[in-house]
Design a protein around this motif. Structure first.
Motif, PDB file in Angstrom:
ATOM      1  N   SER A 177      -7.182  -5.396   9.014  1.00  0.00           N
ATOM      2  CA  SER A 177      -7.243  -6.481   7.960  1.00  0.00           C
ATOM      3  C   SER A 177      -8.132  -6.225   6.875  1.00  0.00           C
ATOM      4  CB  SER A 177      -7.768  -7.683   8.825  1.00  0.00           C
ATOM      5  OG  SER A 177      -9.104  -7.152   9.185  1.00  0.00           O
ATOM      6  N   SER A 178      -7.855  -6.974   5.722  1.00  0.00           N
ATOM      7  CA  SER A 178      -9.213  -6.780   4.638  1.00  0.00           C
ATOM      8  C   SER A 178     -10.423  -6.775   4.990  1.00  0.00           C
ATOM      9  CB  SER A 178      -8.711  -7.663   3.588  1.00  0.00           C
ATOM     10  OG  SER A 178      -8.775  -9.080   4.019  1.00  0.00           O
ATOM     11  N   GLN A 230      -7.640  -1.157   0.137  1.00  0.00           N
ATOM     12  CA  GLN A 230      -6.421  -2.162   0.507  1.00  0.00           C
ATOM     13  C   GLN A 230      -5.215  -1.498  -0.269  1.00  0.00           C
ATOM     14  OE1 GLN A 230      -8.861  -2.783  -1.777  1.00  0.00           O
ATOM     15  NE2 GLN A 230      -7.802  -2.982  -3.507  1.00  0.00           N
ATOM     16  N   PRO A 240       0.604  -1.075  -0.132  1.00  0.00           N
ATOM     17  CA  PRO A 240      -0.066  -0.024  -0.105  1.00  0.00           C
ATOM     18  C   PRO A 240       0.828   1.306  -0.079  1.00  0.00           C
ATOM     19  CG  PRO A 240      -0.801  -1.431   1.726  1.00  0.00           C
ATOM     20  CD  PRO A 240       0.554  -2.062   1.173  1.00  0.00           C
ATOM     21  N   SER A 279      -8.874   4.148   4.733  1.00  0.00           N
ATOM     22  CA  SER A 279      -7.543   4.626   5.227  1.00  0.00           C
ATOM     23  C   SER A 279      -7.276   5.730   6.328  1.00  0.00           C
ATOM     24  CB  SER A 279      -6.767   4.752   3.858  1.00  0.00           C
ATOM     25  OG  SER A 279      -7.050   3.805   2.934  1.00  0.00           O
ATOM     26  N   GLU A 322     -11.499  -3.549   6.724  1.00  0.00           N
ATOM     27  CA  GLU A 322     -11.657  -2.492   5.779  1.00  0.00           C
ATOM     28  C   GLU A 322     -12.735  -2.712   4.977  1.00  0.00           C
ATOM     29  OE1 GLU A 322      -7.983  -3.094   3.331  1.00  0.00           O
ATOM     30  OE2 GLU A 322      -6.955  -1.020   4.326  1.00  0.00           O
ATOM     31  N   GLN A 323     -13.265  -3.773   4.557  1.00  0.00           N
ATOM     32  CA  GLN A 323     -14.351  -3.888   3.692  1.00  0.00           C
ATOM     33  C   GLN A 323     -15.651  -3.648   4.458  1.00  0.00           C
ATOM     34  OE1 GLN A 323     -13.255  -4.060   0.311  1.00  0.00           O
ATOM     35  NE2 GLN A 323     -15.250  -4.672   0.398  1.00  0.00           N
ATOM     36  N   ARG A 361      -1.968  -2.289  10.544  1.00  0.00           N
ATOM     37  CA  ARG A 361      -2.507  -2.363   9.453  1.00  0.00           C
ATOM     38  C   ARG A 361      -3.963  -2.797   9.709  1.00  0.00           C
ATOM     39  NH1 ARG A 361      -3.459   0.404   4.826  1.00  0.00           N
ATOM     40  NH2 ARG A 361      -4.412  -0.935   3.178  1.00  0.00           N
ATOM     41  N   HIS A 381     -10.830   1.329  -3.646  1.00  0.00           N
ATOM     42  CA  HIS A 381      -9.431   0.318  -3.308  1.00  0.00           C
ATOM     43  C   HIS A 381      -8.793   0.567  -2.011  1.00  0.00           C
ATOM     44  CE1 HIS A 381     -10.170  -0.571  -7.514  1.00  0.00           C
ATOM     45  NE2 HIS A 381     -10.102   0.535  -8.086  1.00  0.00           N
TER      46      HIS A 381
END
Length: 263
Positions: A239-240, A86, A64, A172, A243-244, A237, A84
């Protein structure tokens, strides 16, 4: 292919002269790449096209990146970070209000509707609004520059149509900066970001700064950005999955107030 830590976005190449000093300051401390969108004369204005081309560059990176931009370029980064999350380590917005539809382009077309003045006279008023008072010769040159941008480069609005972009934040980490005396992104428009901030996000106002505050105060602005990037580097960071989930919640809130681009 070269890798980079941060990507400076430039949606209007003729304005890059105002970005250069800050970019040079940042390059002293980290690897910053300059990304510019060049629109051909026969190509229709499309933010989606610019986003697709931007993604072609960013998706090649193995990690990233920090994304940043001023005005419309920052708005482009905001939309990309929503699509986006991620790929975006952090997002830094300069002179972007909580309602990203309202930039200097929108102010110009609103003035065209309301004021019984020539295009040239309104552009001269825009120059004063964006840059402050100056001598006539320099004001005429800047008015000509703005006219060229409106005629040839990416612009989200026209006399016939205003594009609405949903207000809101991103998953983010986010830094939002503006000039204390910016007539486009005024203190109220800047403060409205409070609604969308997460833990670790930050607002900053540049003392004495106008719309292009990063041009007049590159050293101080770079210090704020580098401090923010250092803070982000020490944060865990997401996690995906997290984030979703965050983006789903953000999108639901944004859809209640305005359509997401492309809907």
């Amino acid at each position: 292919m070269s890798t980079f830590d941060a990507l400076w976005l430039c949606a209007n190449p003729r304005l890059k002269r105002f970005d250069w000093s800050l970019c040079q300051q940042l390059k002293r401390c980290t690897n910053v790449k300059f990304w510019s969108y060049h629109q051909t004369a026969d190509e229709p204005c499309s933010i989606q096209t610019a986003l697709a081309l931007l993604h072609q560059d960013i998706q090649r990176q193995s990690k990233p990146i920090h994304l940043l931009g001023h005005g419309l370029s920052g708005t482009l980064g905001l939309l990309y970070a929503r699509y986006h999350p991620q790929a975006v380590k952090s997002l830094t917005l300069l002179s972007v209000g909580a309602n990203p539809s309202v930039g200097w382009h929108a102010h110009y077309y609103k003035m065209r509707e309301l004021l019984p003045c020539s295009r040239e006279a309104i552009l001269l008023q825009m120059v004063t609004m964006l840059f402050g008072a100056m001598n006539t010769n320099r004001a005429m040159k800047l008015a000509s520059l703005l006219a060229t941008i409106l005629d040839t480069e990416l612009a989200p609005h026209s006399l016939a149509h205003r594009n609405e972009l949903a207000p809101g934040g991103v998953a983010s980490p986010l830094l939002v900066c503006h000039g204390e005396h910016d007539a486009v992104v005024d203190p109220q428009a800047h403060a409205q970001w409070q609604t969308w901030l997460k833990a670790g996000d930050r607002l900053w106002s540049c003392p004495q700064g106008r719309h292009f505050f990063h041009y007049d105060h590159p050293r101080r602005t770079s210090q704020i950005i580098l401090e923010f990037w250092q803070q982000v580097s020490s944060m865990p960071r997401l996690s995906s999955t997290h984030e979703q989930l965050m983006m789903t919640l953000l999108c639901k809130e944004m859809k209640n107030s305005a359509l997401l681009p492309g809907d």
